[in-house]
Design a protein around this motif. Structure first.
Motif, PDB file in Angstrom:
ATOM      1  N   GLY A 161     -11.418  69.022  58.474  1.00 19.74           N
ATOM      2  CA  GLY A 161     -10.728  70.298  58.581  1.00 19.74           C
ATOM      3  C   GLY A 161     -11.681  71.445  58.320  1.00 19.74           C
ATOM      4  O   GLY A 161     -12.857  71.397  58.683  1.00 19.74           O
ATOM      5  N   ILE A 162     -11.172  72.489  57.658  1.00 25.08           N
ATOM      6  CA  ILE A 162     -11.983  73.684  57.392  1.00 25.08           C
ATOM      7  C   ILE A 162     -12.614  73.599  56.014  1.00 25.08           C
ATOM      8  O   ILE A 162     -11.960  73.261  55.032  1.00 25.08           O
ATOM      9  N   ALA A 163     -13.898  73.924  55.946  1.00 26.92           N
ATOM     10  CA  ALA A 163     -14.595  74.080  54.665  1.00 26.92           C
ATOM     11  C   ALA A 163     -15.420  75.357  54.738  1.00 26.92           C
ATOM     12  O   ALA A 163     -15.833  75.782  55.819  1.00 26.92           O
ATOM     13  N   ARG A 164     -15.643  75.963  53.586  1.00 25.70           N
ATOM     14  CA  ARG A 164     -16.504  77.145  53.509  1.00 25.70           C
ATOM     15  C   ARG A 164     -17.745  76.795  52.710  1.00 25.70           C
ATOM     16  O   ARG A 164     -17.649  76.260  51.600  1.00 25.70           O
ATOM     17  N   LEU A 165     -18.903  77.096  53.274  1.00 33.77           N
ATOM     18  CA  LEU A 165     -20.167  76.799  52.619  1.00 33.77           C
ATOM     19  C   LEU A 165     -20.868  78.115  52.310  1.00 33.77           C
ATOM     20  O   LEU A 165     -21.035  78.963  53.189  1.00 33.77           O
ATOM     21  N   ASP A 166     -21.268  78.281  51.056  1.00 32.52           N
ATOM     22  CA  ASP A 166     -21.843  79.533  50.583  1.00 32.52           C
ATOM     23  C   ASP A 166     -23.348  79.383  50.423  1.00 32.52           C
ATOM     24  O   ASP A 166     -23.819  78.449  49.759  1.00 32.52           O
ATOM     25  N   GLU A 205      -2.181  60.609  50.824  1.00 38.50           N
ATOM     26  CA  GLU A 205      -2.572  59.297  51.330  1.00 38.50           C
ATOM     27  C   GLU A 205      -1.584  58.227  50.860  1.00 38.50           C
ATOM     28  O   GLU A 205      -1.165  57.361  51.632  1.00 38.50           O
ATOM     29  N   LEU A 206      -1.207  58.304  49.591  1.00 38.52           N
ATOM     30  CA  LEU A 206      -0.286  57.302  49.046  1.00 38.52           C
ATOM     31  C   LEU A 206       1.102  57.434  49.666  1.00 38.52           C
ATOM     32  O   LEU A 206       1.765  56.426  49.934  1.00 38.52           O
ATOM     33  N   VAL A 207       1.531  58.676  49.884  1.00 35.67           N
ATOM     34  CA  VAL A 207       2.835  58.898  50.494  1.00 35.67           C
ATOM     35  C   VAL A 207       2.816  58.515  51.967  1.00 35.67           C
ATOM     36  O   VAL A 207       3.820  58.067  52.527  1.00 35.67           O
ATOM     37  N   GLY A 208       1.649  58.690  52.602  1.00 32.84           N
ATOM     38  CA  GLY A 208       1.533  58.389  54.018  1.00 32.84           C
ATOM     39  C   GLY A 208       1.939  59.552  54.892  1.00 32.84           C
ATOM     40  O   GLY A 208       2.563  59.367  55.935  1.00 32.84           O
ATOM     41  N   VAL A 209       1.577  60.765  54.479  1.00 38.77           N
ATOM     42  CA  VAL A 209       1.928  61.955  55.241  1.00 38.77           C
ATOM     43  C   VAL A 209       0.641  62.660  55.681  1.00 38.77           C
ATOM     44  O   VAL A 209      -0.317  62.742  54.909  1.00 38.77           O
ATOM     45  N   PRO A 210       0.564  63.142  56.912  1.00 32.11           N
ATOM     46  CA  PRO A 210      -0.620  63.888  57.358  1.00 32.11           C
ATOM     47  C   PRO A 210      -0.832  65.132  56.500  1.00 32.11           C
ATOM     48  O   PRO A 210       0.136  65.767  56.063  1.00 32.11           O
ATOM     49  N   TYR A 211      -2.088  65.474  56.279  1.00 30.94           N
ATOM     50  CA  TYR A 211      -2.386  66.651  55.470  1.00 30.94           C
ATOM     51  C   TYR A 211      -3.620  67.355  56.008  1.00 30.94           C
ATOM     52  O   TYR A 211      -4.467  66.737  56.667  1.00 30.94           O
ATOM     53  N   ALA A 212      -3.712  68.641  55.731  1.00 29.47           N
ATOM     54  CA  ALA A 212      -4.836  69.444  56.193  1.00 29.47           C
ATOM     55  C   ALA A 212      -6.007  69.323  55.225  1.00 29.47           C
ATOM     56  O   ALA A 212      -5.827  69.167  54.021  1.00 29.47           O
ATOM     57  N   GLY A 213      -7.208  69.399  55.781  1.00 25.95           N
ATOM     58  CA  GLY A 213      -8.391  69.484  54.947  1.00 25.95           C
ATOM     59  C   GLY A 213      -9.061  68.160  54.667  1.00 25.95           C
ATOM     60  O   GLY A 213      -8.758  67.132  55.273  1.00 25.95           O
ATOM     61  N   SER A 214      -9.982  68.202  53.710  1.00 30.74           N
ATOM     62  CA  SER A 214     -10.823  67.058  53.389  1.00 30.74           C
ATOM     63  C   SER A 214     -10.066  65.975  52.644  1.00 30.74           C
ATOM     64  O   SER A 214      -9.030  66.226  52.025  1.00 30.74           O
ATOM     65  N   GLY A 215     -10.623  64.770  52.694  1.00 34.03           N
ATOM     66  CA  GLY A 215     -10.040  63.627  52.020  1.00 34.03           C
ATOM     67  C   GLY A 215     -10.401  63.576  50.550  1.00 34.03           C
ATOM     68  O   GLY A 215     -10.996  64.505  49.984  1.00 34.03           O
ATOM     69  N   VAL A 216     -10.073  62.458  49.934  1.00 31.62           N
ATOM     70  CA  VAL A 216     -10.219  62.305  48.481  1.00 31.62           C
ATOM     71  C   VAL A 216     -11.667  62.443  48.038  1.00 31.62           C
ATOM     72  O   VAL A 216     -11.997  63.236  47.149  1.00 31.62           O
TER      73      VAL A 216
END
Length: 331
Positions: A266-271, A95-106
């Motif tokens: 994005g993708i999350a796994r719930l157990d 987020e600080l760099v400003g680059v897209p990333y996969a998955g959940s946020g902070v």
């Protein structure tokens, strides 16, 4: 057409270092060389950043150099499980760099790694969870003295990959289990042992709002699904999980409620545990294991999405979820 530069960050300064290295290596190997230019980065156990493609020396490249690389890529796939990665740390850096990333946020990463916080938010959303007691190191001795028998499961509050998890039925076993868990985290979660089927559900909410839930997976194991069982080959995975009428619908509903309550992306796994009285959420993984043999890729494979296609999907959704980010000032 120029190839997309994909940074894949593995390793990490935690007990899940080796698992994270395996996930990152698998992702890099699956990238189509005609479409992607991989930029692998490794965070060492010491917290230093390394370029695993540089075979000239084992010296770290330094954080400024790693930051410069991240600023020059098109998308980041964080593959660091556990603390200093999955807990929102890498999402915050992106987020600080400003680059897209996969998955959940902070926020979702931080909450998802905290098993107690996950229980509280899931319960508030109407998802049943196994009862749990949080114990800190300062009160461990008195809790051992008051232990009135089990069986219970003792686990670190903030850790994944089943690290530090063990079962206890006697005071001696309980004391040993606490020692194991406190070696990983300063807070420990104590839960009653649930004799039930263990079912995993993967959820992917796409940038356009579409939800993909592949067939659930059942974990068949004798006893507790701890680190040794998980990675020692003793567990058996069945996908699609054989479920009674209504069980799959109940699992999918609970999984989506918890996914949204935590604020995942994005993708999350719930157990889950499937009991005669219904489904219980055990925990959530916002950066789940991601080798071809891990649970999430197995579930997507059962839906007809092979591993390279799944990696493509992860990258596509990461870019679509961060449309306002521009590379213009980072190249």
């Amino acid at each position: 057409m120029s190839r997309l530069r994909v940074a894949v960050v593995g390793g990490g300064r935690n007990a899940e270092h080796e698992v994270s290295l395996a996930s990152a290596a698998a992702v890099v190997a699956a990238l189509d060389p005609d479409r992607y230019r991989p930029v692998p980065l490794t965070i060492g156990r010491d917290g230093c950043w390394y370029d695993p493609t540089d075979h000239r020396a084992s010296a770290p490249i330094g954080f400024p150099a790693a930051l410069d690389l991240l600023q020059r890529v098109d998308v980041v796939i964080p593959a660091v499980h556990g603390r200093h990665g999955e807990d929102g740390s890498l999402a915050a850096l992106c987020e600080l760099v400003g680059v897209p990333y996969a998955g959940s946020g902070v926020a979702a990463g931080a909450v998802g790694l905290d098993k107690h916080a996950t229980k509280l938010l899931a319960a508030a959303a109407g998802v049943a969870t196994a009862p749990g007691e949080v114990l800190e190191r300062t009160t461990a001795e008195s809790r051992i003295r008051s232990f009135d028998g089990g069986p219970v499961v003792v686990k670190p509050v903030s850790a994944g990959s089943s690290v530090g998890v063990s079962a206890a039925a006697t005071a001696q076993e309980f004391a040993s289990a606490l020692t194991t868990a406190f070696a990983v985290d300063e807070r420990v979660l104590i839960e009653p042992y649930v004799s039930a089927r263990e079912i995993d559900v993967a959820v992917l909410r796409r940038a356009d709002g579409q939800v993909i839930i592949p067939p659930p997976l059942e974990i068949v194991v004798d006893g507790v699904f701890d680190y040794e069982t998980k990675y020692g080959g003793e567990a058996r995975f069945i996908v699609p999980a054989p479920l009674e009428n209504g069980e799959q619908a109940a699992l999918e509903r609970a999984a989506l409620l918890a996914y949204d309550a935590i604020g995942c992306a994005g993708i999350a796994r719930l157990d889950f545990f499937v009991t005669p009285d219904g489904v219980l959420l055990n925990e959530i993984n916002t950066t789940p294991g991601f080798t071809p043999h891990s649970q999430v890729p197995r579930m997507f494979a059962a839906a007809g999405v092979g591993y390279p296609a799944l990696v493509d999907l992860v990258i596509t959704e990461a870019l679509a979820s961060h449309p306002a980010v521009s590379n213009a000032g980072r190249r």
